[in-house]
Write a protein that holds these residues in place. Sequence first.
Motif, PDB file in Angstrom:
ATOM      1  N   LEU A 170      31.078  27.179  38.835  1.00 28.67           N
ATOM      2  CA  LEU A 170      32.297  26.836  38.106  1.00 28.67           C
ATOM      3  C   LEU A 170      33.441  27.781  38.485  1.00 28.67           C
ATOM      4  O   LEU A 170      34.588  27.355  38.657  1.00 28.67           O
ATOM      5  N   GLY A 171      33.123  29.072  38.630  1.00 25.86           N
ATOM      6  CA  GLY A 171      34.133  30.036  39.057  1.00 25.86           C
ATOM      7  C   GLY A 171      34.680  29.717  40.434  1.00 25.86           C
ATOM      8  O   GLY A 171      35.886  29.863  40.698  1.00 25.86           O
ATOM      9  N   ALA A 172      33.809  29.252  41.345  1.00 30.07           N
ATOM     10  CA  ALA A 172      34.243  28.878  42.699  1.00 30.07           C
ATOM     11  C   ALA A 172      35.167  27.658  42.662  1.00 30.07           C
ATOM     12  O   ALA A 172      36.144  27.581  43.421  1.00 30.07           O
ATOM     13  N   TYR A 188      42.647  32.612  35.710  1.00 35.82           N
ATOM     14  CA  TYR A 188      41.959  33.200  34.560  1.00 35.82           C
ATOM     15  C   TYR A 188      40.636  32.489  34.266  1.00 35.82           C
ATOM     16  O   TYR A 188      39.659  33.126  33.855  1.00 35.82           O
ATOM     17  N   ARG A 189      40.598  31.183  34.465  1.00 31.32           N
ATOM     18  CA  ARG A 189      39.328  30.461  34.262  1.00 31.32           C
ATOM     19  C   ARG A 189      38.267  30.951  35.244  1.00 31.32           C
ATOM     20  O   ARG A 189      37.098  31.132  34.882  1.00 31.32           O
ATOM     21  N   SER A 190      38.686  31.142  36.495  1.00 32.92           N
ATOM     22  CA  SER A 190      37.750  31.634  37.511  1.00 32.92           C
ATOM     23  C   SER A 190      37.264  33.030  37.151  1.00 32.92           C
ATOM     24  O   SER A 190      36.057  33.328  37.236  1.00 32.92           O
ATOM     25  N   LEU A 191      38.176  33.870  36.731  1.00 31.10           N
ATOM     26  CA  LEU A 191      37.825  35.236  36.342  1.00 31.10           C
ATOM     27  C   LEU A 191      36.832  35.240  35.187  1.00 31.10           C
ATOM     28  O   LEU A 191      35.818  35.955  35.217  1.00 31.10           O
ATOM     29  N   VAL A 192      37.090  34.425  34.159  1.00 30.55           N
ATOM     30  CA  VAL A 192      36.193  34.339  33.002  1.00 30.55           C
ATOM     31  C   VAL A 192      34.799  33.887  33.435  1.00 30.55           C
ATOM     32  O   VAL A 192      33.785  34.434  32.982  1.00 30.55           O
ATOM     33  N   CYS A 193      34.731  32.904  34.321  1.00 30.86           N
ATOM     34  CA  CYS A 193      33.431  32.398  34.797  1.00 30.86           C
ATOM     35  C   CYS A 193      32.646  33.469  35.531  1.00 30.86           C
ATOM     36  O   CYS A 193      31.427  33.604  35.335  1.00 30.86           O
ATOM     37  N   PHE A 194      33.311  34.261  36.372  1.00 30.14           N
ATOM     38  CA  PHE A 194      32.601  35.305  37.110  1.00 30.14           C
ATOM     39  C   PHE A 194      32.119  36.418  36.171  1.00 30.14           C
ATOM     40  O   PHE A 194      31.045  36.996  36.392  1.00 30.14           O
ATOM     41  N   VAL A 195      32.881  36.708  35.130  1.00 30.67           N
ATOM     42  CA  VAL A 195      32.433  37.693  34.136  1.00 30.67           C
ATOM     43  C   VAL A 195      31.207  37.164  33.397  1.00 30.67           C
ATOM     44  O   VAL A 195      30.220  37.887  33.198  1.00 30.67           O
ATOM     45  N   LEU A 196      31.245  35.891  32.997  1.00 30.35           N
ATOM     46  CA  LEU A 196      30.112  35.290  32.291  1.00 30.35           C
ATOM     47  C   LEU A 196      28.875  35.220  33.185  1.00 30.35           C
ATOM     48  O   LEU A 196      27.747  35.377  32.707  1.00 30.35           O
ATOM     49  N   ALA A 197      29.078  34.975  34.485  1.00 31.30           N
ATOM     50  CA  ALA A 197      27.944  34.991  35.422  1.00 31.30           C
ATOM     51  C   ALA A 197      27.313  36.378  35.475  1.00 31.30           C
ATOM     52  O   ALA A 197      26.079  36.518  35.472  1.00 31.30           O
ATOM     53  N   PHE A 204      23.836  39.331  39.283  1.00 32.40           N
ATOM     54  CA  PHE A 204      25.019  38.535  39.611  1.00 32.40           C
ATOM     55  C   PHE A 204      26.277  39.387  39.763  1.00 32.40           C
ATOM     56  O   PHE A 204      27.319  38.872  40.176  1.00 32.40           O
ATOM     57  N   ILE A 205      26.188  40.659  39.420  1.00 28.51           N
ATOM     58  CA  ILE A 205      27.370  41.506  39.509  1.00 28.51           C
ATOM     59  C   ILE A 205      27.852  41.640  40.956  1.00 28.51           C
ATOM     60  O   ILE A 205      29.042  41.802  41.212  1.00 28.51           O
ATOM     61  N   ILE A 206      26.934  41.531  41.913  1.00 36.20           N
ATOM     62  CA  ILE A 206      27.313  41.703  43.326  1.00 36.20           C
ATOM     63  C   ILE A 206      28.214  40.555  43.762  1.00 36.20           C
ATOM     64  O   ILE A 206      29.345  40.769  44.225  1.00 36.20           O
ATOM     65  N   SER A 207      27.733  39.322  43.606  1.00 40.22           N
ATOM     66  CA  SER A 207      28.545  38.166  44.015  1.00 40.22           C
ATOM     67  C   SER A 207      29.785  38.029  43.146  1.00 40.22           C
ATOM     68  O   SER A 207      30.879  37.755  43.648  1.00 40.22           O
ATOM     69  N   SER A 208      29.643  38.256  41.836  1.00 31.85           N
ATOM     70  CA  SER A 208      30.788  38.090  40.928  1.00 31.85           C
ATOM     71  C   SER A 208      31.873  39.121  41.216  1.00 31.85           C
ATOM     72  O   SER A 208      33.059  38.795  41.213  1.00 31.85           O
ATOM     73  N   PHE A 209      31.462  40.358  41.475  1.00 33.92           N
ATOM     74  CA  PHE A 209      32.441  41.417  41.744  1.00 33.92           C
ATOM     75  C   PHE A 209      33.213  41.134  43.028  1.00 33.92           C
ATOM     76  O   PHE A 209      34.450  41.223  43.063  1.00 33.92           O
ATOM     77  N   ILE A 210      32.500  40.772  44.099  1.00 31.25           N
ATOM     78  CA  ILE A 210      33.160  40.531  45.383  1.00 31.25           C
ATOM     79  C   ILE A 210      34.065  39.296  45.304  1.00 31.25           C
ATOM     80  O   ILE A 210      35.195  39.299  45.820  1.00 31.25           O
ATOM     81  N   LEU A 211      33.596  38.235  44.636  1.00 32.27           N
ATOM     82  CA  LEU A 211      34.431  37.040  44.478  1.00 32.27           C
ATOM     83  C   LEU A 211      35.642  37.313  43.588  1.00 32.27           C
ATOM     84  O   LEU A 211      36.729  36.767  43.818  1.00 32.27           O
ATOM     85  N   THR A 212      35.474  38.178  42.593  1.00 32.81           N
ATOM     86  CA  THR A 212      36.608  38.547  41.737  1.00 32.81           C
ATOM     87  C   THR A 212      37.640  39.348  42.512  1.00 32.81           C
ATOM     88  O   THR A 212      38.849  39.145  42.340  1.00 32.81           O
ATOM     89  N   ILE A 213      37.182  40.274  43.361  1.00 35.28           N
ATOM     90  CA  ILE A 213      38.107  41.029  44.222  1.00 35.28           C
ATOM     91  C   ILE A 213      38.900  40.066  45.106  1.00 35.28           C
ATOM     92  O   ILE A 213      40.122  40.211  45.279  1.00 35.28           O
TER      93      ILE A 213
END
Length: 442
Positions: A170-172, A188-197, A204-213
Motif C-alpha cells: 500500500l505504501g508503494a 503522507y499516506r505512503s509515510l503512514v503505511c511504511f511506519v505501520l509496516a 520490516f524496518i529495513i525496507s520501510s526505512f529505505i523506502l521512506t528515505i
Amino acid sequence: MIKHFNINKFYTTYKFLIFLIFSTLFLPQTFILNEDFNLASAYEVDPGSIIYSINSLFHFPYYNMFNGYHTTYYGWTYAVLTFLFLLPFKLIFYFFEIESNPSTIFLIRFVFYLIGLFSALILFRLCRKVLGNENLLLSLFIVLLYIFSPFTNLFYFIHPETTGILFTFLGAIYLLDYEKKYQKKFYYRSLVCFVLATLAKQQFIISSFILTIFLIFLFFNKNKISFSVSYFIKEMMKVFLLSLFILFLVHPYAFFMPFKFLFSQGGLALSFSAAKNNLTFFDAFVLWLNLYKSHALFLYLIILNLLNIIFVFLKQQTFFDKIFNIICLIIILFSILIFSIGNKANINFNYFQAIYAIIFFQLLFFLKNIFHYKFFNRIQFKLLIIILLSFFSFKNLNPLLTGLGERFSYKERLAYKSYEYFRENLSSNDKIAHDHHVAIPF
C-alpha cells in the motif's frame, strides 16, 4: 468508452478470481482449531500465543500490548487491526453474556484471512498501476505467484508478516501516486503505511526505512524552489512527530512504560544476535546468503534486478525508475547484512517474509522496463512469462496443499488428543507438572 468498460470488466473479473482462489484455499482454515486458547497454543505455538495476546488486549489494563507475550515484543499493527475488528463483537459477547472463546479465536483467524486477501488484491492494484491495463492477465498470474508462496504457511499460520507486506504494498502504491500526481496527501499516506509496516514486525524496518528515505528525497526533489535548511528541519520534524504519533496510537504503553518497552526490545535483539557455536558475522552472512539463493525465485529476481538496472540506464528511463530499481537491490543486500548481524541464533528462510514484497517490486519494474523494447513487448514473450510464473506457482502448490491438509486432520494429532484427554479426565482443581523440554508419554 467501450474499451474502458471492457478493461474495468476484466479488472473486476480478475479480482473476483483472486478472491475465489484465495478464499477457497484459506477461508476454511478460519473454522478449525477454535475450540480453546490452550489447544491453539499446543498445536501451533506462535499463532496460539498471538491469539492469546490479542485476546489479552481486552483485559485490564485495556489495549496494553504488554498484557500478552508476543505483543510485548512485536506484531503491534496486526494486533491493533484485530482489536478494532473484535471490539464490537466483544461488546456484544459481554452485554449478552455469550461464551466467547471459540468465537474470539475464529474472529482472530478471520481477520488474518482478510489481511492476506487484501494484500493479494492490493498487489493486483499495484500490478495494474505499474504494468498498465494491457497486462491485466499477466498481473493476475503475478498475484497467483504471491498466493502460491514459497512461504507455504504465510496465509494460515498466524503471524504479523502479512500485515507488514500489506502496508508495504500500500505504501508503494501511494509512493507511485505521489511521484506522478505530486499531491501531499499521497506523500503522507505512503509515510503512514511504511511506519505501520515497521510496527508490524522489526524486520520490516529495513525496507520501510529505505523506502521512506526515498519518499522524503522525492518530496524535497519536487520542492527545490522552497528548499532551505530551516525548511528541511521543519519537514523532518513533521516526519518524526507523525511517526511518533502513529507509534502512540498503535502502542500507547510504549510511552506510559518506556523502560519496559526499551528493555523488552533490547532483550529481543540480544537473544537473536547471540551467536551459536561462536558464529562470526562472516559465517552468518554466508549462511544467510546461501539460504537466500537456495530458492530459485529469489535468486533469479536478483539477477533480473541487476539486468534491469542496466536496462534503465541504457534506455534513459525516468529518474524514478533508475533509483527505485537500485533501491530494491539495496534493500535485499542490506537485509542480508542486518540479518547477519542481528540474527545469528535462528537462521531461517521464513525471516525473508519481511522482504517478500520487495521481490515483487523487482519483478514488476523489470517487466515494466523491458516492455519498452518492442522485441519484448509481444504476446508470445508475455505468454512465456505467464508460463514461467505458473511454473513457480505450481511448484509451491503441493507443499501448500500438504500443509493445509495436515491442519484439517488436527484432531488426529497429539496436541488435540492430549487436550481431549485432559478435558475429559481432569477437574479444575487438578494440577499438572510440565516441562516443555521433556516429552509427555501418551
